[in-house]
Scaffold this motif. Sequence first.
Motif, mmCIF file in Angstrom:
data_model
loop_
_atom_site.group_PDB
_atom_site.id
_atom_site.type_symbol
_atom_site.label_atom_id
_atom_site.label_comp_id
_atom_site.label_asym_id
_atom_site.label_seq_id
_atom_site.Cartn_x
_atom_site.Cartn_y
_atom_site.Cartn_z
ATOM 1 N N TYR A 63 3.835 -3.803 -10.042
ATOM 2 C CA TYR A 63 4.352 -2.725 -9.275
ATOM 3 C C TYR A 63 3.521 -1.631 -8.912
ATOM 4 C CZ TYR A 63 7.190 1.447 -8.440
ATOM 5 O OH TYR A 63 7.686 2.796 -7.901
ATOM 6 N N VAL A 64 2.463 -1.314 -9.929
ATOM 7 C CA VAL A 64 1.526 -0.276 -9.669
ATOM 8 C C VAL A 64 0.583 -0.401 -8.487
ATOM 9 C CG1 VAL A 64 -0.448 -1.417 -10.941
ATOM 10 C CG2 VAL A 64 -0.342 1.129 -11.033
ATOM 11 N N ASP A 65 0.407 -1.725 -8.077
ATOM 12 C CA ASP A 65 -0.280 -2.170 -6.722
ATOM 13 C C ASP A 65 0.405 -1.463 -5.386
ATOM 14 O OD1 ASP A 65 -2.255 -3.317 -8.343
ATOM 15 O OD2 ASP A 65 -1.365 -5.270 -7.852
ATOM 16 N N GLU A 66 1.734 -1.260 -5.669
ATOM 17 C CA GLU A 66 2.342 -0.715 -4.625
ATOM 18 C C GLU A 66 2.076 0.857 -4.257
ATOM 19 O OE1 GLU A 66 4.341 -2.455 -2.866
ATOM 20 O OE2 GLU A 66 5.034 -3.969 -4.154
ATOM 21 N N TYR A 67 1.616 1.382 -5.054
ATOM 22 C CA TYR A 67 0.794 2.725 -4.788
ATOM 23 C C TYR A 67 -0.096 2.884 -3.678
ATOM 24 C CZ TYR A 67 -0.702 7.539 -5.654
ATOM 25 O OH TYR A 67 -1.246 8.722 -5.448
ATOM 26 N N GLY A 68 -0.876 2.185 -3.936
ATOM 27 C CA GLY A 68 -2.254 1.993 -2.813
ATOM 28 C C GLY A 68 -1.707 1.996 -1.325
ATOM 29 N N TYR A 69 -0.672 0.806 -1.284
ATOM 30 C CA TYR A 69 0.048 0.451 0.012
ATOM 31 C C TYR A 69 0.684 1.701 0.557
ATOM 32 C CZ TYR A 69 2.816 -1.691 3.467
ATOM 33 O OH TYR A 69 3.335 -2.068 4.777
ATOM 34 N N GLY A 70 1.424 2.480 -0.203
ATOM 35 C CA GLY A 70 2.444 3.367 0.158
ATOM 36 C C GLY A 70 1.429 4.447 0.591
ATOM 37 N N LEU A 71 0.291 4.844 -0.439
ATOM 38 C CA LEU A 71 -0.471 6.004 0.145
ATOM 39 C C LEU A 71 -1.204 5.959 1.309
ATOM 40 C CD1 LEU A 71 -1.930 8.516 -0.872
ATOM 41 C CD2 LEU A 71 -3.622 7.221 -2.243
ATOM 42 N N ASP A 72 -1.579 4.630 1.791
ATOM 43 C CA ASP A 72 -2.372 4.469 2.950
ATOM 44 C C ASP A 72 -1.352 4.747 4.139
ATOM 45 O OD1 ASP A 72 -4.712 3.841 2.030
ATOM 46 O OD2 ASP A 72 -4.297 1.552 1.866
ATOM 47 N N ARG A 73 -0.009 4.140 4.021
ATOM 48 C CA ARG A 73 0.840 4.322 5.013
ATOM 49 C C ARG A 73 1.383 5.929 5.146
ATOM 50 N NH1 ARG A 73 -0.425 0.116 4.455
ATOM 51 N NH2 ARG A 73 -2.022 0.994 5.830
ATOM 52 N N VAL A 74 1.475 6.592 4.122
ATOM 53 C CA VAL A 74 1.498 7.931 4.191
ATOM 54 C C VAL A 74 0.400 8.773 5.025
ATOM 55 C CG1 VAL A 74 1.734 10.136 2.808
ATOM 56 C CG2 VAL A 74 2.946 8.270 2.087
ATOM 57 N N LEU A 75 -0.878 8.405 4.503
ATOM 58 C CA LEU A 75 -2.139 8.824 5.512
ATOM 59 C C LEU A 75 -1.938 8.482 6.613
ATOM 60 C CD1 LEU A 75 -4.617 8.322 2.457
ATOM 61 C CD2 LEU A 75 -3.890 10.500 3.293
ATOM 62 N N ASP A 76 -1.695 7.053 7.050
ATOM 63 C CA ASP A 76 -1.646 6.818 8.518
ATOM 64 C C ASP A 76 -0.561 7.696 9.228
ATOM 65 O OD1 ASP A 76 -3.382 4.744 7.948
ATOM 66 O OD2 ASP A 76 -1.846 3.310 8.036
ATOM 67 N N ALA A 77 0.496 7.907 8.606
ATOM 68 C CA ALA A 77 1.582 8.664 9.205
ATOM 69 C C ALA A 77 1.173 10.177 9.676
ATOM 70 C CB ALA A 77 2.770 8.729 8.448
ATOM 71 N N ILE A 78 0.438 10.724 8.587
ATOM 72 C CA ILE A 78 -0.527 12.149 8.819
ATOM 73 C C ILE A 78 -1.341 11.966 9.819
ATOM 74 C CG2 ILE A 78 -1.566 13.859 7.597
ATOM 75 C CD1 ILE A 78 -0.187 13.135 4.940
ATOM 76 N N GLU A 79 -2.064 11.134 9.934
ATOM 77 C CA GLU A 79 -3.109 10.953 10.903
ATOM 78 C C GLU A 79 -2.488 10.840 12.471
ATOM 79 O OE1 GLU A 79 -7.333 8.484 11.487
ATOM 80 O OE2 GLU A 79 -5.379 7.278 11.183
ATOM 81 N N ARG A 80 -1.447 10.021 12.416
ATOM 82 C CA ARG A 80 -0.750 10.063 13.755
ATOM 83 C C ARG A 80 -0.124 11.519 14.104
ATOM 84 N NH1 ARG A 80 0.885 4.936 11.692
ATOM 85 N NH2 ARG A 80 2.962 5.675 11.033
ATOM 86 N N ALA A 81 0.692 12.062 13.233
ATOM 87 C CA ALA A 81 1.206 13.367 13.467
ATOM 88 C C ALA A 81 0.086 14.524 13.616
ATOM 89 C CB ALA A 81 2.052 13.893 12.232
ATOM 90 N N LEU A 82 -1.068 14.355 13.171
ATOM 91 C CA LEU A 82 -2.240 15.233 13.487
ATOM 92 C C LEU A 82 -2.759 14.954 15.063
ATOM 93 C CD1 LEU A 82 -4.370 17.252 12.437
ATOM 94 C CD2 LEU A 82 -5.805 15.548 11.986
ATOM 95 N N ALA A 83 -2.805 13.815 15.525
ATOM 96 C CA ALA A 83 -3.131 13.543 16.826
ATOM 97 C C ALA A 83 -1.907 13.952 17.728
ATOM 98 C CB ALA A 83 -3.277 11.942 17.009
ATOM 99 N N ASP A 84 -0.726 13.760 17.351
ATOM 100 C CA ASP A 84 0.398 14.256 18.328
ATOM 101 C C ASP A 84 0.542 15.722 18.467
ATOM 102 O OD1 ASP A 84 1.064 11.466 18.557
ATOM 103 O OD2 ASP A 84 2.767 11.783 17.034
ATOM 104 N N SER A 85 0.081 16.432 17.487
ATOM 105 C CA SER A 85 0.242 17.891 17.449
ATOM 106 C C SER A 85 -1.165 18.507 18.184
ATOM 107 C CB SER A 85 -0.240 18.376 16.018
ATOM 108 O OG SER A 85 -1.675 18.283 15.592
ATOM 109 N N GLY A 86 -2.069 17.722 18.731
ATOM 110 C CA GLY A 86 -3.071 18.324 19.488
ATOM 111 C C GLY A 86 -4.141 19.089 18.824
ATOM 112 N N SER A 87 -4.108 19.055 17.312
ATOM 113 C CA SER A 87 -5.068 19.937 16.769
ATOM 114 C C SER A 87 -6.312 19.331 16.463
ATOM 115 C CB SER A 87 -4.555 19.911 15.163
ATOM 116 O OG SER A 87 -3.259 20.551 14.988
#
Length: 225
Positions: A201-225
């Motif tokens: 179960y602990v291995d799910e952490y890294g997968y989820g963390l990467d997806r969260v970071l990917d989402a933040i990266e997309r939001a940053l691009a969309d914000s035009g920052s």
Amino acid sequence: MTTSKNRASGHAPLTRERVLRAAISQADTVGLEGLSMRGLAGVLKVAPMALYRHVANREDLIDAMIDVVFGEVVLPSGGADWKTAMRERGLSMRDVLTRHPWAIGLMESRRHPGQANLRHHDAVIGKLRSARFDVAMVAHAYSLLDSYIYGFAMTQVRMAVETPADMTAMAKDMFEPFPLNEYPNLAEFVNDHVMTAGYQYVDEYGYGLDRVLDAIERALADSGS
């Protein structure tokens, strides 16, 4: 007085650092609810009043303990890009909270934070700002990351599943009272995925963390920052 008595009896002088180390060790073992000033004094072999030369009260003690925990977390490094730095920080934070599960719900709630606590938050904000996050995006990213980090850490601690044998025992307890076909989708998920060799179960952490970071990266691009 306390110092000379400690030296005469062979004990190291009582210091704030010794008090904090002992308190954290106790909390790691019995939880924060099992930590008392009287019990801590017993562990240190001093009179309870001796503790108050080093901490003002129990809340001051907890503030200082949380500061020690923050000091164990890897700060975002200057040379890494923001995404790598936030991933390293997330992995480090999870490891630290695994060692100190009593701290999970207290990390962001201290009214009197110490220097390590403030240094940690300043470094995270600084890393995001240096990557051209505006202040609003910093708030969004920080909140999203910490919700995931602390939430996963809490779930991991509450599940108390560390080995495949633990997972097998938990699955058996879950299904034993019910007919085998009562919950077919859950049974398929457990039998065909969770119970397979190598699943942790602990291995799910890294997968989820990467997806969260990917989402933040997309939001940053969309914000035009």
